[in-house]
Each structure stands twice: as structure tokens, then as C-alpha cells.
Enzyme design. Structure first.
Site, mmCIF file in Angstrom:
data_model
loop_
_atom_site.group_PDB
_atom_site.id
_atom_site.type_symbol
_atom_site.label_atom_id
_atom_site.label_comp_id
_atom_site.label_asym_id
_atom_site.label_seq_id
_atom_site.Cartn_x
_atom_site.Cartn_y
_atom_site.Cartn_z
ATOM 1 N N ASN A 151 -0.415 2.802 -1.556
ATOM 2 C CA ASN A 151 -1.017 1.493 -1.795
ATOM 3 C C ASN A 151 -2.131 1.336 -0.765
ATOM 4 O O ASN A 151 -1.921 1.581 0.421
ATOM 5 C CB ASN A 151 0.017 0.381 -1.653
ATOM 6 C CG ASN A 151 1.108 0.485 -2.698
ATOM 7 O OD1 ASN A 151 0.862 0.903 -3.823
ATOM 8 N ND2 ASN A 151 2.319 0.129 -2.331
ATOM 9 N N HIS A 182 4.650 6.748 -0.666
ATOM 10 C CA HIS A 182 5.937 6.509 -1.306
ATOM 11 C C HIS A 182 6.246 7.716 -2.191
ATOM 12 O O HIS A 182 5.469 8.027 -3.097
ATOM 13 C CB HIS A 182 5.882 5.262 -2.193
ATOM 14 C CG HIS A 182 5.615 3.993 -1.461
ATOM 15 N ND1 HIS A 182 6.612 3.112 -1.108
ATOM 16 C CD2 HIS A 182 4.453 3.449 -1.005
ATOM 17 C CE1 HIS A 182 6.078 2.081 -0.477
ATOM 18 N NE2 HIS A 182 4.761 2.265 -0.409
ATOM 19 N N GLY A 193 -0.918 -4.035 -3.008
ATOM 20 C CA GLY A 193 0.500 -4.015 -2.689
ATOM 21 C C GLY A 193 0.847 -3.432 -1.330
ATOM 22 O O GLY A 193 2.021 -3.320 -0.996
ATOM 23 N N GLN A 194 -0.154 -3.073 -0.524
ATOM 24 C CA GLN A 194 0.144 -2.545 0.804
ATOM 25 C C GLN A 194 0.574 -3.700 1.702
ATOM 26 O O GLN A 194 -0.142 -4.692 1.838
ATOM 27 C CB GLN A 194 -1.072 -1.830 1.404
ATOM 28 C CG GLN A 194 -0.768 -1.162 2.726
ATOM 29 C CD GLN A 194 -1.943 -0.378 3.284
ATOM 30 O OE1 GLN A 194 -3.042 -0.388 2.736
ATOM 31 N NE2 GLN A 194 -1.711 0.301 4.389
ATOM 32 N N HIS A 246 0.967 5.190 4.647
ATOM 33 C CA HIS A 246 2.252 5.757 4.249
ATOM 34 C C HIS A 246 2.234 6.091 2.761
ATOM 35 O O HIS A 246 1.540 5.450 1.976
ATOM 36 C CB HIS A 246 3.416 4.818 4.569
ATOM 37 C CG HIS A 246 3.307 3.451 3.961
ATOM 38 N ND1 HIS A 246 2.430 2.487 4.437
ATOM 39 C CD2 HIS A 246 3.957 2.882 2.918
ATOM 40 C CE1 HIS A 246 2.563 1.385 3.713
ATOM 41 N NE2 HIS A 246 3.480 1.605 2.777
#
Length: 115
Positions: free
Chosen positions: A87, A102, A93-94, A100
Site C-alpha cells: 500500500n 503484505h 490504505g497505508q 512493508h
């Protein structure tokens, strides 16, 4: 990176996490709010990069290492099949501004992510 994040605290050991993988520059641990049966976060130990765009421009080798760790985790936990999601920005949506990835896997017939 100006502001310390929860991931920075995990890297420093201030917040404990169950490590599923670790290299010299990357760690991985289960997401505390999983969106699928397998939901693992892969993060660099460096707190220098807020998002994947910054990481790709600043250290593409580290980005490649994160992808390699994701692939290894998918092989161990999901027969090698997975989604790798970054994201990038709050409106995408971060919520933690420490880059990082997912690793999402073992989705049921109807996706748990709504895709």
C-alpha cells in the site's frame, strides 16, 4: 524517516513480534489483523523508507530482498502461491509509514480481500 513507527519499535525489539524470517536487512512476522489465512508482513530493518516508491528509488536491492523473503515465506506457508501487496500512501490504505509488503495467501474460493 522522521517519525518512529510501530515497525521501527519491532525492529529495535521494543515491541515483541514472532519472527517468521530474518535476514541481515529484512524481518517478517504475522499481521496482527490478518485479512487471509496467511497474512505476513515483510519489512526492512531500515527505517529510512516510508513507502515502496521511496524504497525502489533509494535501494532497489533491498526491495528485491524483501520480494525474495516473501517468496520464501509463501513456499513455506502457502505452496508458493501468494499475493504481494504494497500500500503506497494513506488513500491507498497505508497506515504505517515504514515500507512493508503484505504476503497474502490461502485465499478461499471467494477472496477475503474483496477482489
Amino acid at each position: 524517516m522522521a517519525e518512529e513507527t510501530v515497525f521501527g519499535k519491532i525492529v529495535s525489539g521494543e515491541i515483541p513480534a514472532k519472527l517468521l524470517a530474518e535476514t541481515e536487512r529484512v524481518i517478517a512476522f504475522p499481521d496482527i489483523n490478518p485479512q487471509a489465512p496467511v497474512h505476513i508482513l515483510v519489512i526492512p530493518k531500515s527505517t529510512e523508507y516510508a513507502d515502496v516508491t521511496e524504497l525502489a528509488a533509494g535501494d532497489p536491492e533491498l526491495l528485491a530482498e524483501m520480494v525474495a523473503v516473501a517468496k520464501q515465506l509463501a513456499a513455506e506457508h502457502a505452496n508458493g502461491e501468494y499475493r504481494l501487496i504494497f500500500n503506497n500512501g494513506a488513500s491507498a490504505g497505508q497506515t504505517v509509514f515504514h515500507v512493508h509488503a503484505h504476503v497474502i495467501a490461502n485465499l478461499e474460493e471467494r477472496s477475503l480481500l474483496g477482489f
